[in-house]
Every structure is written in structure tokens, then in C-alpha cells.
Motif scaffolding. Structure first.
Motif, PDB file in Angstrom:
ATOM      1  N   CYS A  32       0.838  -1.193   0.000  1.00 13.13           N
ATOM      2  CA  CYS A  32       0.000   0.000   0.000  1.00 13.13           C
ATOM      3  C   CYS A  32       0.877   1.249   0.000  1.00 13.13           C
ATOM      4  O   CYS A  32       1.728   1.431   0.860  1.00 13.13           O
ATOM      5  CB  CYS A  32      -0.933  -0.004   1.206  1.00 13.13           C
ATOM      6  SG  CYS A  32      -2.130  -1.359   1.109  1.00 13.13           S
ATOM      7  N   THR A  35      -1.085   8.219   0.277  1.00 10.57           N
ATOM      8  CA  THR A  35      -2.102   9.154  -0.175  1.00 10.57           C
ATOM      9  C   THR A  35      -1.344  10.439  -0.463  1.00 10.57           C
ATOM     10  O   THR A  35      -0.682  10.992   0.414  1.00 10.57           O
ATOM     11  CB  THR A  35      -3.150   9.388   0.931  1.00 10.57           C
ATOM     12  OG1 THR A  35      -3.734   8.144   1.264  1.00 10.57           O
ATOM     13  CG2 THR A  35      -4.227  10.350   0.456  1.00 10.57           C
ATOM     14  N   THR A  72      -2.840   6.727  -3.803  1.00  8.37           N
ATOM     15  CA  THR A  72      -4.224   7.110  -3.566  1.00  8.37           C
ATOM     16  C   THR A  72      -4.346   8.585  -3.929  1.00  8.37           C
ATOM     17  O   THR A  72      -3.803   9.440  -3.225  1.00  8.37           O
ATOM     18  CB  THR A  72      -4.605   6.876  -2.089  1.00  8.37           C
ATOM     19  OG1 THR A  72      -4.424   5.493  -1.787  1.00  8.37           O
ATOM     20  CG2 THR A  72      -6.050   7.274  -1.827  1.00  8.37           C
ATOM     21  N   ASP A  75      -9.347  11.359  -2.366  1.00  6.28           N
ATOM     22  CA  ASP A  75      -9.675  11.067  -0.976  1.00  6.28           C
ATOM     23  C   ASP A  75      -9.944  12.380  -0.245  1.00  6.28           C
ATOM     24  O   ASP A  75      -9.646  13.451  -0.753  1.00  6.28           O
ATOM     25  CB  ASP A  75      -8.494  10.249  -0.421  1.00  6.28           C
ATOM     26  CG  ASP A  75      -8.029  10.615   0.955  1.00  6.28           C
ATOM     27  OD1 ASP A  75      -8.145   9.794   1.841  1.00  6.28           O
ATOM     28  OD2 ASP A  75      -7.546  11.746   1.117  1.00  6.28           O
ATOM     29  N   ASP A  76     -10.533  12.288   0.928  1.00 10.50           N
ATOM     30  CA  ASP A  76     -10.904  13.501   1.682  1.00 10.50           C
ATOM     31  C   ASP A  76      -9.715  14.417   1.937  1.00 10.50           C
ATOM     32  O   ASP A  76      -9.806  15.635   1.848  1.00 10.50           O
ATOM     33  CB  ASP A  76     -11.509  13.107   3.039  1.00 10.50           C
ATOM     34  CG  ASP A  76     -12.913  12.519   2.872  1.00 10.50           C
ATOM     35  OD1 ASP A  76     -13.524  12.745   1.810  1.00 10.50           O
ATOM     36  OD2 ASP A  76     -13.375  11.833   3.798  1.00 10.50           O
ATOM     37  N   VAL A 118      -5.591   5.731  -8.433  1.00 10.84           N
ATOM     38  CA  VAL A 118      -7.021   5.437  -8.350  1.00 10.84           C
ATOM     39  C   VAL A 118      -7.742   5.977  -9.585  1.00 10.84           C
ATOM     40  O   VAL A 118      -8.569   5.297 -10.192  1.00 10.84           O
ATOM     41  CB  VAL A 118      -7.629   6.061  -7.079  1.00 10.84           C
ATOM     42  CG1 VAL A 118      -9.139   5.862  -7.046  1.00 10.84           C
ATOM     43  CG2 VAL A 118      -6.988   5.454  -5.844  1.00 10.84           C
ATOM     44  N   GLY A 207     -14.620   4.245  -2.284  1.00  2.70           N
ATOM     45  CA  GLY A 207     -14.184   4.224  -0.892  1.00  2.70           C
ATOM     46  C   GLY A 207     -12.700   3.879  -0.881  1.00  2.70           C
ATOM     47  O   GLY A 207     -12.093   3.618  -1.919  1.00  2.70           O
ATOM     48  N   TRP A 208     -12.117   3.880   0.286  1.00  3.64           N
ATOM     49  CA  TRP A 208     -10.666   3.744   0.360  1.00  3.64           C
ATOM     50  C   TRP A 208     -10.168   2.339   0.008  1.00  3.64           C
ATOM     51  O   TRP A 208      -9.169   2.167  -0.680  1.00  3.64           O
ATOM     52  CB  TRP A 208     -10.205   4.139   1.759  1.00  3.64           C
ATOM     53  CG  TRP A 208      -8.747   3.917   2.016  1.00  3.64           C
ATOM     54  CD1 TRP A 208      -7.721   4.129   1.120  1.00  3.64           C
ATOM     55  CD2 TRP A 208      -8.153   3.459   3.213  1.00  3.64           C
ATOM     56  NE1 TRP A 208      -6.530   3.834   1.711  1.00  3.64           N
ATOM     57  CE2 TRP A 208      -6.766   3.416   2.989  1.00  3.64           C
ATOM     58  CE3 TRP A 208      -8.664   3.078   4.462  1.00  3.64           C
ATOM     59  CZ2 TRP A 208      -5.877   3.006   3.987  1.00  3.64           C
ATOM     60  CZ3 TRP A 208      -7.777   2.685   5.439  1.00  3.64           C
ATOM     61  CH2 TRP A 208      -6.396   2.647   5.195  1.00  3.64           C
ATOM     62  N   HIS A 209     -10.860   1.325   0.491  1.00  6.50           N
ATOM     63  CA  HIS A 209     -10.275  -0.025   0.419  1.00  6.50           C
ATOM     64  C   HIS A 209     -10.335  -0.668  -0.958  1.00  6.50           C
ATOM     65  O   HIS A 209      -9.490  -1.471  -1.310  1.00  6.50           O
ATOM     66  CB  HIS A 209     -10.968  -0.935   1.425  1.00  6.50           C
ATOM     67  CG  HIS A 209     -11.163  -0.288   2.752  1.00  6.50           C
ATOM     68  ND1 HIS A 209     -10.104   0.063   3.544  1.00  6.50           N
ATOM     69  CD2 HIS A 209     -12.275   0.114   3.403  1.00  6.50           C
ATOM     70  CE1 HIS A 209     -10.570   0.631   4.647  1.00  6.50           C
ATOM     71  NE2 HIS A 209     -11.878   0.680   4.584  1.00  6.50           N
ATOM     72  N   GLU A 211      -9.787   0.312  -3.918  1.00  7.45           N
ATOM     73  CA  GLU A 211      -8.759   0.562  -4.936  1.00  7.45           C
ATOM     74  C   GLU A 211      -7.701  -0.540  -4.959  1.00  7.45           C
ATOM     75  O   GLU A 211      -7.284  -0.979  -6.029  1.00  7.45           O
ATOM     76  CB  GLU A 211      -8.100   1.925  -4.699  1.00  7.45           C
ATOM     77  CG  GLU A 211      -7.369   2.016  -3.362  1.00  7.45           C
ATOM     78  CD  GLU A 211      -6.792   3.416  -3.114  1.00  7.45           C
ATOM     79  OE1 GLU A 211      -7.612   4.322  -2.855  1.00  7.45           O
ATOM     80  OE2 GLU A 211      -5.576   3.587  -3.168  1.00  7.45           O
ATOM     81  N   CYS A 212      -7.293  -0.973  -3.787  1.00  8.67           N
ATOM     82  CA  CYS A 212      -6.212  -1.957  -3.738  1.00  8.67           C
ATOM     83  C   CYS A 212      -6.664  -3.291  -4.318  1.00  8.67           C
ATOM     84  O   CYS A 212      -5.925  -3.941  -5.050  1.00  8.67           O
ATOM     85  CB  CYS A 212      -5.706  -2.138  -2.307  1.00  8.67           C
ATOM     86  SG  CYS A 212      -4.882  -0.649  -1.697  1.00  8.67           S
ATOM     87  N   HIS A 237      -8.161  -1.769   6.797  1.00  7.50           N
ATOM     88  CA  HIS A 237      -7.851  -1.744   5.370  1.00  7.50           C
ATOM     89  C   HIS A 237      -7.646  -3.127   4.753  1.00  7.50           C
ATOM     90  O   HIS A 237      -8.337  -3.509   3.814  1.00  7.50           O
ATOM     91  CB  HIS A 237      -6.636  -0.857   5.109  1.00  7.50           C
ATOM     92  CG  HIS A 237      -6.358  -0.632   3.651  1.00  7.50           C
ATOM     93  ND1 HIS A 237      -7.290  -0.093   2.794  1.00  7.50           N
ATOM     94  CD2 HIS A 237      -5.272  -0.889   2.897  1.00  7.50           C
ATOM     95  CE1 HIS A 237      -6.779  -0.013   1.580  1.00  7.50           C
ATOM     96  NE2 HIS A 237      -5.554  -0.499   1.607  1.00  7.50           N
TER      97      HIS A 237
END
Length: 464
Positions: A32, A35, A72, A75-76, A118, A207-209, A211-212, A237
RNA sequence: GGCGCCAUAGCCAAGUGGUAAGGCAAGGGUCUGCAAAACCUUUAUCCCCCGGUUCGAGUCCGGGUGGCGCCUCCA
């Protein structure tokens, strides 16, 4: 020579296991990445260096390694940063991806075989989510799509927690639209002013997870050998990645999960609220970047380590020891009247290194072996029976190892010529025993931050 | 409350049941135009504490004490 398999600690089993890859001789690994909303800090660096080290060693051991690390870039945190700078998310991402490569290069982290973003994986992500919806593992709630955790029977197998146990922490966010409190977001409905993409569920972003999971499948296929990251990624994650991917696959996403330990700063947890996070860009100005890298590999990757100026001073001194030895070696090799001889058999050293690294990449022991080699080199150079091949054997071994550790000094060319001419001038003066001039030149060089060391074969110099 | 980790010299850090790697720092010495480096040498009878298993434990088991992480974005 040791032909046993590499042993590595698998977070899934909580034990060391022999490395048996899906395809003999090939390792597919994914780690990983950052970001990209800021420069990366020393904590990020530990993860990057850890997996760079693992990769280098696997290659050293003859494996063909396919390594992917993501960026990443939606993202926020990126959105906030873009608002703060009054620019776009894309601009922020591009900027810090560039900065990533600069800093990564500084501390010897090599580029992965692929660094997917992403935003470049959006189609695959949407397709992935769609399949989860179709198969009933995910549900749509408003414009969001959520993964229904109880549907995946093995949820919690990595973090070794049951759904109930996760709940009892009572820190899990409870939302009305979630069917189960541990359900997590696969797709987030767009809010005004945020970057968004079209999807079967309306405009939104991943959402965050997810993508991987999507990137692994796209770049490495359904199954990989090693999945890495910081140990804080275990939950949620990586747990969520497993759920998403294995719900569809019905078989393990990754055979081995590796997690590196944390870094403390002066014995305190590094966090933004404490204001003690240090980025690599700043640190590299203050310390030799190789000292930084040595610091990161001087302990086993799973142990927590503490960053402090005192430790860094020690690492700088240790780097000096290596440099001095290597440069003396090269000076001796330049000598024109060197007897010929036989190359040395250094397989004992090699075995010790392999043994250390084969044991769950124990770089702490491995660096010890490196310093043993340095000692032996220094001893040899004091002896009377130097040969070209003897010196050559040591230099070759030393360089191979320094390359493996990512500690090989990169030549800086800028002022090099100027310094060298001064050094030469001083040597002339010394030959004429004109020590007043010799010392004057040394003072001048010291003022430039250049240190000298006279040896029988010549003078070596180095900078602060 | 749940899951998990760690505790080894002044500092950092290895250590697979058989008698404490390595680096830094410090003292003494050798070498040397000076300086530095290098080399030699000294520095843990002991590995947080208490029990237990064993011929033998830092290393295994049990119980303490002290740190820490995750369960919330996080390397």
C-alpha cells in the motif's frame, strides 16, 4: 550453502512460514502506497523501505519479482488540501506524486514495476463493485454502496477479531443506512464540488479499500504472493480488501501478509496532533539519507523503532565507518605496484547474510554481518600481503551488499573537481614537507565542510 | 471491554534450550609531521520480577510489573 526456503512471518497465521510462491521463481507483491496530499514522513518511509528491502532481497535470491505500489489520489485529505490551496485535487496529486519520487530516490527506494493511481483504475473499480453488488455481497444505500460484512464468513480472519468483538469496541461508526455497523463503503455518492465519476449508482467516488483490490487484480491478477503495508493497515484496510476480493474469488487474495512496525519520535507516537511528524524531505537535509535508510533497516522490520537525533548521530557515524573502509579499499586498488594473487572465498560471509535475511528478512542481523565484513576488510588492509584480487574480492562483495541494502553512495559531481584539485595541491605540499601550506589547505577545505584523512596510499576526503 | 506486541550494557540492537552478534559512545594502547582513520584492548557473572519444566532457560510454561499498538483517517 543454504538452500532452504526463505521464512517470512505471515500476519494471517501469526507464524513464520516458508515462502512457497504460486509460481516457482516468481513473486508477485503489492504494497500500500501513499495518499499523495503531502510529503511523506519517516513513518511512511519505513513501510516503503521495508518492502523495497524485501523486493531487493528476493531479487538478490534469484526471484523474478513483480511489485506494485499504488498512489491514492482521490480522498478527503486531498480534497481538503486542494480547497486549502485553492486548486484541484489533480494538481495536488500530481505535485506530490512527483515529490514522492524525489524523496523515494533520496533514500534509495526503487520504483515499483507499476504505480497505479485510483483515477486511472476507475473502470476496474466500478466493475469490481458492480460484481459485488450482483453477487449480493454489497448493497446500495442512497447513492452509496456498502459491503455487507456478515455476508463474508471469514470477515475478521486477518485481525483475528469476530464481528462481535469488533463491535464491542463500540468505536465503530454507527449509521442508520448501514445494515451492520462494520459494513464499509465501496462507493461514496458525490457531494457538490468534489471530484466524481459516473457509475451505475450515480456520480461518486470510490471508498478507500476498494482501490487496492481492483489494482491487484488489474496489475497482478487474482492471486498474489505477498501483500504488505504498515501494521495499522491490518484493520480495517487489509481486512476489507480480503473481504472484497475473496468474496468474489472464493480463495485467498494473498498468500502472505507482511506488516511493518511503527516509528516513535523521541519515544512518543508520531502524530499530527502532537506536531512531531517529520518528513523525509526535511530529514534528508539534516542527515545523510543513507543514515536514514540504515536507521530504518537496523532493526527488524516488525519491531517498533524510536527516532531521535541521538540515534541518527550514531547512524551517521556508522555510515562513515562503511565509507571510510570502502574508500580506503579503492585507494589501495589504485596503487600501481599491487601484486597479483587469487580472489578470496567470501562464501562464509555470504552464507551468514543469507541466513539472516532468509529468516524473515532480519536486516538487524544482516547489518551486523555487513559491519563484520567491514572489520575484516580494515584488518586486511593493514596486512602486508595485499593483492589486487584480494582487494577486488572485498570491494566486489562490499558493493554487492551495499547495493542490496540500498546504501551504495551515489557520486555527487558538482564541487568534486574543485575539492580534488585542492586535495592534490595539498598532497604536493606534503610531499615537499611544506606542512604550513598543507595545513592551510586543510583549514580551507574544513571551512567548506570537507574532511581529510591521510593514508599511506593517498588522501581520502568526505563532506558533512 | 476485545485482539495483539514489547521489556537484553550509557544509547541502539540481534539472539533458533547449551552458556550473551553487531553499531554508537567511553577508558587504555599501537600507528602517525599534525589531525583523522584503522587495529588491539576494557565495559552485561547477566538478559524487568517471582515461580515452574529441564542435566541446562534471555530462549519454553504460569503468574506479576512496566511500556506500546489496533479496534476511528493513519505506514
Amino acid at each position: 550453502m543454504d538452500k532452504l526456503a526463505i521464512q517470512l512471518y505471515n500476519s494471517l497465521s501469526g507464524k513464520k512460514e516458508p515462502l512457497v510462491t504460486n509460481k516457482p521463481g516468481v513473486v508477485k507483491m503489492y504494497s500500500c502506497g501513499p495518499t499523495v496530499y503531502n510529503f511523506f514522513h519517516i513513518g511512511n518511509a519505513r513501510a516503503f523501505v521495508t518492502f523495497d528491502m524485501v523486493r531487493r532481497y528476493l531479487i538478490y535470491r534469484g526471484y523474478q519479482v513483480k511489485f506494485v505500489q499504488n498512489f491514492t489520489d482521490v480522498d478527503d485529505k486531498l480534497i481538503n488540501k486542494a480547497n486549502e490551496l485553492n486548486t484541484t485535487v489533480e494538481t495536488v496529486a500530481n505535485r506530490f506524486i512527483e515529490e514522492y519520487f524525489i524523496d523515494a530516490n533520496t533514500i534509495g527506494i526503487e520504483k515499483a514495476d507499476a504505480h497505479p493511481r485510483v483515477t486511472d483504475t476507475m473502470e476496474d473499480i466500478i466493475l469490481f463493485i458492480d460484481r459485488l453488488v450482483m453477487t449480493g455481497y454489497a448493497y446500495v444505500a442512497g447513492g452509496d454502496v456498502l459491503f455487507e460484512t456478515p455476508k463474508f464468513a471469514e470477515y475478521g480472519k486477518l485481525s483475528k477479531q469476530s464481528l462481535d468483538e469488533l463491535l464491542s469496541g463500540s468505536r465503530v461508526e454507527v449509521s442508520d443506512y448501514k445494515r451492520h455497523p462494520t459494513d464499509f463503503t465501496l462507493w461514496k455518492a458525490a457531494k457538490p464540488g468534489e471530484p466524481s465519476w459516473d457509475s451505475p449508482w450515480g456520480k461518486g467516488r470510490p471508498g478507500w479499500h476498494i482501490e487496492c483490490s481492483a489494482m491487484i487484480q488489474k496489475h497482478l491478477g487474482d492471486h498474489i504472493d505477498i501483500h504488505g503495508g504498515g501494521h495499522d493497515l491490518i484493520f480495517p484496510h487489509h481486512e476489507n480488501e480480503i473481504a472484497q476480493s475473496e468474496a468474489l474469488l472464493g480463495s485467498p487474495l494473498a498468500k502472505y501478509f507482511m506488516h511493518n512496525g511503527y516509528i516513535n519520535i523521541n519515544n512518543e507516537k508520531m502524530s499530527k496532533s502532537l506536531g512531531n511528524s517529520v518528513n523525509v524531505r526535511d530529514l534528508a537535509q539534516q542527515y545523510d539519507p543513507r543514515a536514514l535508510r540504515l536507521f530504518l533497516i537496523s532493526a527488524h522490520y516488525r519491531s517498533p523503532i524510536n527516532f531521535s537525533d541521538e540515534v541518527m548521530q550514531q547512524m551517521m557515524a556508522a555510515i562513515q565507518r562503511i565509507d571510510a573502509s570502502r574508500e580506503h579499499l579503492m585507494l589501495r586498488l589504485q596503487s600501481s605496484y599491487l601484486p597479483e594473487g587469487d580472489p578470496f572465498d567470501l562464501s562464509m560471509f555470504e552464507s551468514r547474510l543469507l541466513e539472516a535475511m532468509d529468516d524473515d528478512f532480519n536486516s538487524a542481523i544482516a547489518t551486523g554481518v555487513l559491519f563484520d565484513l567491514v572489520r575484516e576488510i580494515n584488518l586486511y588492509m593493514r596486512s602486508d600481503d595485499l593483492t589486487r584480487q584480494g582487494l577486488g574480492s572485498y570491494l566486489e562483495k562490499l558493493d554487492a551488499w551495499l547495493e542490496l541494502y540500498g546504501l551504495l553512495q551515489l557520486e555527487k559531481v558538482e564541487d568534486k573537481e574543485k575539492i580534488e584539485s585542492l586535495v592534490k595541491e595539498r598532497e604536493e605540499a606534503r610531499k615537499e614537507r611544506n606542512f604550513a601550506i598543507a595545513d592551510a589547505i586543510r583549514v580551507k577545505l574544513e571551512e567548506m565542510g570537507v574532511h581529510l584523512e591521510d593514508a599511506a596510499q593517498g588522501t581520502r576526503w568526505w563532506r558533512d
